[in-house]
Write an enzyme that holds these catalytic residues in place. Structure first.
Site: not given
Length: 159
Positions: A43, A48-50, A53
Site C-alpha cells: 500500500k 514500510g512501503c515508503t 520506495a
C-alpha cells in the site's frame, strides 16, 4: 489463485501492461532485452512501503549503471500512487494492479493476517528479470530497509 506459485528461478517472467505514475504505461514488451525489477508492495504511503520506495529511489543512480529498470507494483488506484510518487519524489514508475492479475501471476496475492483478521493482499516481494525475460532472482517477504542493497548486488551480478 491465491498466493500459490508464481515463476521460479530461470523461468519466463509473466508478461504485463499496466498504467503507471507520471501518466506512463509499463509493459514487459517494452522492456524486451533489458533487465528489470518488479517489486510488489502492499500500500502506497505506508511506513514500510515508503522506506522501501525511498531506498530504491536513492539507489537509482547505481541501479541505472547496471541498466536495470525498476517498477513498483501495488493494488492502489492511480490517484493514491500519483500522490505517493509526488510526495517522495519517486521518479521510477509505480504501477497500479487493482485487479491483482499481475500479483496473482507472480504468486504475490496472498492471505495475510493482521490483529487476528485474515484478508487477501500483496506480499512484499520482488523479482529480478534478466535481459532474456527469465527470472534471475526472487525475494519474498522483503525487509524494506535492506532491499535496495540486495537488488543492487544482484543486478551487478547479471550477465
Amino acid at each position: 489463485m491465491s498466493g500459490a506459485g508464481g515463476p521460479a528461478l530461470g523461468e519466463e517472467a509473466p508478461g504485463f501492461t499496466l498504467a503507471a505514475s507520471g501518466g506512463r504505461t509499463v509493459s514487459s514488451a517494452s522492456l524486451k532485452g533489458e533487465p528489470y525489477l518488479l517489486y510488489f508492495y502492499p500500500k502506497a504511503s505506508t511506513p514500510g512501503c515508503t522506506t522501501q520506495a525511498c531506498g530504491i529511489q536513492e539507489a537509482l543512480p547505481a541501479l541505472g549503471k547496471t541498466g536495470l529498470t525498476v517498477i513498483g507494483v501495488s493494488p492502489d488506484a492511480m490517484p493514491a500512487i500519483e500522490k505517493f510518487a509526488k510526495k517522495y519524489d519517486l521518479t521510477f514508475p509505480l504501477a497500479s494492479d487493482p485487479e491483482h492479475q499481475l500479483a496473482e501471476a507472480y504468486g504475490t496475492w496472498v492471505e495475510k493476517q493482521f490483529m487476528g483478521r485474515k484478508y487477501m493482499g500483496f506480499e512484499r516481494s520482488s523479482f529480478l528479470v534478466d535481459r532474456n525475460g527469465k527470472v534471475a532472482a526472487i525475494w519474498r517477504k522483503v525487509k524494506p530497509g535492506e532491499h535496495a542493497a540486495q537488488v543492487l548486488e544482484a543486478a551487478r551480478a547479471l550477465p
